[in-house]
Design a protein around this motif. Structure first.
Motif, PDB file in Angstrom:
ATOM      1  N   GLN A 160      -4.587  -1.456  -9.265  1.00 46.99           N
ATOM      2  CA  GLN A 160      -4.208  -2.924  -9.297  1.00 46.99           C
ATOM      3  C   GLN A 160      -2.726  -2.947  -8.731  1.00 46.99           C
ATOM      4  OE1 GLN A 160      -3.265  -5.658 -12.751  1.00 46.99           O
ATOM      5  NE2 GLN A 160      -5.328  -6.472 -12.034  1.00 46.99           N
ATOM      6  N   ALA A 161      -2.032  -2.021  -9.207  1.00 50.77           N
ATOM      7  CA  ALA A 161      -0.663  -2.098  -8.330  1.00 50.77           C
ATOM      8  C   ALA A 161      -0.594  -2.015  -6.876  1.00 50.77           C
ATOM      9  CB  ALA A 161       0.357  -0.805  -9.133  1.00 50.77           C
ATOM     10  N   MET A 187      -2.142  -5.201 -17.263  1.00 54.53           N
ATOM     11  CA  MET A 187      -3.190  -5.593 -16.308  1.00 54.53           C
ATOM     12  C   MET A 187      -3.132  -7.011 -15.856  1.00 54.53           C
ATOM     13  SD  MET A 187      -4.460  -2.825 -14.785  1.00 54.53           S
ATOM     14  CE  MET A 187      -6.016  -3.078 -14.181  1.00 54.53           C
ATOM     15  N   MET A 188      -3.079  -7.473 -14.427  1.00 51.27           N
ATOM     16  CA  MET A 188      -3.370  -9.205 -14.445  1.00 51.27           C
ATOM     17  C   MET A 188      -4.830  -9.436 -14.610  1.00 51.27           C
ATOM     18  SD  MET A 188      -0.937  -9.626 -10.876  1.00 51.27           S
ATOM     19  CE  MET A 188      -2.150  -8.779  -9.992  1.00 51.27           C
ATOM     20  N   THR A 189      -5.007 -10.577 -14.672  1.00 50.58           N
ATOM     21  CA  THR A 189      -6.317 -11.325 -14.535  1.00 50.58           C
ATOM     22  C   THR A 189      -6.818 -11.461 -13.156  1.00 50.58           C
ATOM     23  OG1 THR A 189      -5.459 -13.407 -14.627  1.00 50.58           O
ATOM     24  CG2 THR A 189      -5.923 -12.297 -16.987  1.00 50.58           C
ATOM     25  N   SER A 191       3.126 -17.375  -1.124  1.00 49.18           N
ATOM     26  CA  SER A 191       3.956 -16.616   0.177  1.00 49.18           C
ATOM     27  C   SER A 191       5.326 -17.017   0.154  1.00 49.18           C
ATOM     28  CB  SER A 191       3.274 -17.228   1.413  1.00 49.18           C
ATOM     29  OG  SER A 191       3.488 -18.593   1.496  1.00 49.18           O
ATOM     30  N   GLY A 192       6.290 -16.134   0.945  1.00 47.10           N
ATOM     31  CA  GLY A 192       7.728 -16.567   0.863  1.00 47.10           C
ATOM     32  C   GLY A 192       8.111 -16.137  -0.454  1.00 47.10           C
ATOM     33  N   THR A 193       9.211 -17.164  -0.872  1.00 44.20           N
ATOM     34  CA  THR A 193       9.903 -16.996  -2.046  1.00 44.20           C
ATOM     35  C   THR A 193       9.228 -16.892  -3.307  1.00 44.20           C
ATOM     36  OG1 THR A 193      12.010 -17.901  -1.198  1.00 44.20           O
ATOM     37  CG2 THR A 193      11.864 -17.906  -3.503  1.00 44.20           C
ATOM     38  N   ALA A 194       8.159 -17.855  -3.288  1.00 47.56           N
ATOM     39  CA  ALA A 194       7.121 -17.896  -4.493  1.00 47.56           C
ATOM     40  C   ALA A 194       6.442 -16.540  -4.615  1.00 47.56           C
ATOM     41  CB  ALA A 194       6.074 -19.168  -4.066  1.00 47.56           C
ATOM     42  N   PHE A 195       5.931 -15.829  -3.610  1.00 42.31           N
ATOM     43  CA  PHE A 195       5.483 -14.684  -3.526  1.00 42.31           C
ATOM     44  C   PHE A 195       6.324 -13.832  -4.184  1.00 42.31           C
ATOM     45  CE2 PHE A 195       4.453 -10.335  -2.327  1.00 42.31           C
ATOM     46  CZ  PHE A 195       3.165 -10.450  -2.636  1.00 42.31           C
ATOM     47  N   ASP A 196       7.591 -13.751  -3.623  1.00 42.60           N
ATOM     48  CA  ASP A 196       8.576 -12.490  -4.330  1.00 42.60           C
ATOM     49  C   ASP A 196       8.686 -12.820  -5.812  1.00 42.60           C
ATOM     50  OD1 ASP A 196       8.744 -11.969  -1.632  1.00 42.60           O
ATOM     51  OD2 ASP A 196      10.800 -12.870  -1.192  1.00 42.60           O
ATOM     52  N   THR A 197       8.796 -13.967  -6.128  1.00 43.49           N
ATOM     53  CA  THR A 197       9.141 -14.581  -7.544  1.00 43.49           C
ATOM     54  C   THR A 197       7.970 -13.916  -8.340  1.00 43.49           C
ATOM     55  OG1 THR A 197      10.596 -16.086  -7.170  1.00 43.49           O
ATOM     56  CG2 THR A 197       9.488 -15.889  -9.346  1.00 43.49           C
ATOM     57  N   LEU A 257       5.122 -10.486 -12.303  1.00 43.05           N
ATOM     58  CA  LEU A 257       3.854  -9.583 -12.673  1.00 43.05           C
ATOM     59  C   LEU A 257       3.891  -8.080 -12.462  1.00 43.05           C
ATOM     60  CD1 LEU A 257       1.419 -12.026 -10.769  1.00 43.05           C
ATOM     61  CD2 LEU A 257       1.590 -11.934 -13.316  1.00 43.05           C
ATOM     62  N   MET A 258       4.677  -7.581 -11.582  1.00 44.91           N
ATOM     63  CA  MET A 258       4.952  -6.201 -11.742  1.00 44.91           C
ATOM     64  C   MET A 258       5.764  -5.565 -12.678  1.00 44.91           C
ATOM     65  SD  MET A 258       3.739  -3.771  -9.875  1.00 44.91           S
ATOM     66  CE  MET A 258       3.279  -4.218  -7.965  1.00 44.91           C
TER      67      MET A 258
END
Length: 219
Positions: free
Chosen positions: A84-85, A146-148, A159-165, A170-171
């Motif tokens: 998953q990672a 683990m993520m759902t 995407s973008g900053t939202a994805f980064d955050t 989550l990681m």
């Protein structure tokens, strides 16, 4: 008279010699029997006791990859966890804005892909089933951060900053779960290489947690 005595003496000597020969033969036979029983017995004992001797047991254990239930649980849990990672990391190149997040994702994939292969190899050598790829990765949510499926879908759509955050937050949880699983392996496992890998996971992922907290401004 003298002749008679001489004859009797010779007869006695012959009889005595015969008796001596019989005694010697008996002793010799007994000795041979004892010797064969002794050597044979020792040989049989050595042969039968060889597998239970410390060195033989160690060799047998080493050949079988000495392990216990904790090692099996570690491998079976860490494989889908790592998968998953890697799945998360594969999303970064086309979605992340931060160069640091992209590099972090690449580092995670580079470290965990080989570990998945190693863990799978251990399970195979132990006669255990390797976890199947796919649905179980998400159904295992709750185990080790683990993520759902919903969280994964949300990450895929960001995407973008939202994805980064989202990726970083989550990681961090994901890594914290892996570190906890690795600590359990170090405490309860028996397989030396697995415990060594657990130590490496603790060190590397703890460092990445600090790095991700810094990216979020929490460091």
């Amino acid at each position: 008279m003298i002749r008679k005595r001489s004859l009797m003496h010779r007869t006695a000597v012959v009889a005595a010699a015969g008796t001596t020969a019989l005694v010697l033969a008996a002793c010799g036979g007994s000795g041979d029997d004892d010797g064969s029983a002794g050597h044979g017995g020792h040989a049989a004992t050595a042969s039968s006791s060889a597998p239970s001797s410390p060195s033989a047991s160690a060799s047998a254990s080493a050949a079988q990859g000495q392990h216990n239930a904790a090692d099996v649980a570690f491998a079976k849990g860490m494989i889908p966890h790592h998968r998953q990672a890697v799945e998360m990391a594969d999303l970064a190149p086309g979605r992340a804005r931060s160069a640091e997040v992209k590099k972090l994702a690449a580092d995670i994939k580079k470290a965990q892909d080989p570990e998945i292969r190693t863990l799978s190899g251990w399970l195979t050598s132990w006669g255990e089933d390797v976890p199947a790829e796919g649905a179980m990765d998400h159904s295992a949510h709750g185990m080790g951060g683990m993520m759902t499926a919903e969280e994964m879908t949300g990450l895929e759509n960001a995407s973008g900053t939202a994805f980064d955050t989202a990726f970083t937050e989550l990681m961090i949880k994901h890594h914290e779960g892996a570190v906890e699983m690795a600590r359990t392996e170090q405490a309860d496992g028996a397989h030396g290489p697995a415990k060594k890998m657990a130590g490496e996971i603790i060190d590397s992922q703890s460092a990445e947690i600090e790095q991700m907290n810094a990216l979020l401004g929490k460091g």
